[in-house]
Design an enzyme around this catalytic site. Structure first.
Site, short mmCIF file in Angstrom:
data_model
loop_
_atom_site.label_atom_id
_atom_site.label_comp_id
_atom_site.label_asym_id
_atom_site.label_seq_id
_atom_site.Cartn_x
_atom_site.Cartn_y
_atom_site.Cartn_z
N SER A 140 0.87 -1.20 0.00
CA SER A 140 0.00 0.00 0.00
C SER A 140 0.89 1.23 0.00
O SER A 140 2.03 1.18 0.49
CB SER A 140 -0.85 0.01 1.28
N TYR A 153 -1.33 -1.10 10.40
CA TYR A 153 -1.42 -1.34 8.94
C TYR A 153 -0.17 -0.79 8.25
O TYR A 153 0.44 -1.47 7.42
CB TYR A 153 -2.69 -0.67 8.42
N1 LIG Z 1 -8.63 -0.77 -2.01
C1 LIG Z 1 -7.65 0.09 -1.79
O1 LIG Z 1 -7.81 1.32 -1.94
C2 LIG Z 1 -6.28 -0.40 -1.37
C3 LIG Z 1 -5.26 0.53 -1.28
C4 LIG Z 1 -3.98 0.11 -0.91
C5 LIG Z 1 -3.75 -1.22 -0.66
N2 LIG Z 1 -4.76 -2.12 -0.74
C6 LIG Z 1 -4.43 -3.51 -0.48
O2 LIG Z 1 -5.02 -4.33 -1.48
C7 LIG Z 1 -5.37 -5.59 -0.93
C8 LIG Z 1 -6.85 -5.85 -1.16
O3 LIG Z 1 -7.59 -4.81 -0.54
P1 LIG Z 1 -9.14 -4.61 -0.82
O4 LIG Z 1 -9.40 -3.16 -0.79
O5 LIG Z 1 -9.54 -5.41 -1.99
O6 LIG Z 1 -9.73 -5.24 0.55
P2 LIG Z 1 -11.05 -6.09 0.79
O7 LIG Z 1 -11.31 -6.01 2.27
O8 LIG Z 1 -12.14 -5.69 -0.15
O9 LIG Z 1 -10.61 -7.58 0.43
C9 LIG Z 1 -9.67 -8.25 1.22
C10 LIG Z 1 -10.03 -9.72 1.22
O10 LIG Z 1 -9.05 -10.40 2.04
C11 LIG Z 1 -9.75 -11.34 2.84
N3 LIG Z 1 -8.97 -11.64 4.05
C12 LIG Z 1 -8.82 -10.85 5.16
N4 LIG Z 1 -8.09 -11.49 6.08
C13 LIG Z 1 -7.78 -12.71 5.55
C14 LIG Z 1 -7.06 -13.82 6.04
N5 LIG Z 1 -6.54 -13.83 7.27
N6 LIG Z 1 -6.91 -14.90 5.23
C15 LIG Z 1 -7.46 -14.92 3.99
N7 LIG Z 1 -8.18 -13.89 3.48
C16 LIG Z 1 -8.34 -12.80 4.26
C17 LIG Z 1 -11.07 -10.65 3.18
O11 LIG Z 1 -12.05 -11.57 3.62
C18 LIG Z 1 -11.40 -9.99 1.84
O12 LIG Z 1 -12.16 -10.84 1.02
C19 LIG Z 1 -4.99 -5.53 0.55
O13 LIG Z 1 -3.68 -6.04 0.71
C20 LIG Z 1 -5.00 -4.04 0.84
O14 LIG Z 1 -4.17 -3.73 1.92
C21 LIG Z 1 -6.03 -1.74 -1.10
#
Ligand SMILES: NC(=O)c1ccc[n+]([C@@H]2O[C@H](COP(=O)([O-])OP(=O)(O)OC[C@H]3O[C@@H](n4cnc5c(N)ncnc54)[C@H](O)[C@@H]3O)[C@@H](O)[C@H]2O)c1
Length: 256
Positions: A140, A153
């Site tokens: 991130s 985080y």
């Molecule tokens: N969406 C954004 O703006 C954004 C920005 C920067 C980084 N990210 C990163 O992108 C990735 C996805 O984020 P997102 O926004 O799609 O989040 P999200 O919450 O929509 O999806 C994350 C998924 O991971 C699953 N998960 C959580 N803990 C888990 C575990 N212990 N074992 C297996 N699965 C697990 C959740 O159930 C969920 O389905 C993450 O690493 C997040 O940190 C997202």
């Protein structure tokens, strides 16, 4: 650019929703077989059902922070024949003032967001080694910059960027390991049904980005496919920021 992942196999952690689901979709559309390693059964089943028409996809109930669950994931993938790509995408976030953040909350974020990628990489590396595969970690921009009350985080994501270059040195040259640091990506449309809400982005949300818009899941998915492809054969140990330019923008308030 179109990528061809026919006869390739990928594990996407957290593939039940959001970015993980978009990455799984892009891989399936490119011909790959995909395992969704996901801890939320509702999300895992929903995502798997929606993606099944695109190609071979399987939901493997997995808590990436649980070594036994990761071993079971490894056994299932190994029995199916091998692996070309691991996408360490699963993560959780806790926003809490420092004084209120318990050790258990801090530890759970570190366990899922940093120990999870370590456990999955360690378990699946031998399979990736056999097929000269790739690991792509999803960190991130919060590894590089912060809002208040996001210590666990930010620390976990900073650790993941560092874990990326450590793994690249340990697992190369057979396995390349790279990292993507997304900025604001609108994943609201890819949440599981019970959590899904209409996207409410404003013109201001888009305009504040040097690229003129908030990110889309396919912005990150496209980068995953590129990094996992032979076109990126000379790239390893790196972190790629996909944030529409936000981390390059001066944000000092101008009073004039
Ligand atoms: N969406 C954004 O703006 C954004 C920005 C920067 C980084 N990210 C990163 O992108 C990735 C996805 O984020 P997102 O926004 O799609 O989040 P999200 O919450 O929509 O999806 C994350 C998924 O991971 C699953 N998960 C959580 N803990 C888990 C575990 N212990 N074992 C297996 N699965 C697990 C959740 O159930 C969920 O389905 C993450 O690493 C997040 O940190 C997202």
């Amino acid at each position: 650019m179109m990528f061809n992942f026919t006869a390739k196999a990928a594990v996407v952690t957290g593939g039940g929703q959001g970015l993980g689901r978009a990455i799984a979709e892009a891989l399936l559309r490119s011909g790959a077989r995909v395992w969704l390693a996901e801890c939320d059964a509702e999300a895992g089943v929903e995502s798997c059902t929606a993606l099944a028409p695109l190609g071979p996809v399987e939901f493997v109930p997995t808590d990436v922070a649980d070594p036994a669950a990761v071993e079971a994931l490894h056994a299932q993938v190994a029995a199916a024949g091998g692996l070309d790509l691991l996408v360490n995408n699963a993560a959780v976030m806790v926003r809490k003032p420092l004084a209120e953040l318990s050790v258990a909350e801090w530890q759970r974020v570190l366990d899922v967001n940093l120990t999870g990628p370590f456990l999955c990489s360690r378990a699946l590396a031998p399979l990736l080694h056999e097929r000269r595969g790739n690991i792509v970690n999803i960190a991130s921009t919060r590894a590089l910059m912060s809002e208040p009350h996001t210590e666990s985080y930010a620390a976990a994501k900073g650790g993941l960027v560092a874990l990326t270059h450590a793994l690249a040195l340990s697992l190369g040259p057979e396995v390349r390991v790279n990292c993507i640091s997304p900025g604001w990506i609108d994943v609201t449309a890819l949440s599981k049904h019970s959590r899904c809400q209409p996207s409410q982005l404003s013109a201001r949300d888009h305009a504040q980005h040097p690229a003129g818009r908030v990110g889309r899941p396919e912005d990150v998915a496209g980068m995953v496919l590129y990094l996992a492809s032979d076109a990126a054969g000379f790239i390893t140990g790196q972190n790629f920021v996909v944030d529409g330019g936000m981390t390059r923008k001066m944000i000092y308030v101008d009073d004039q």
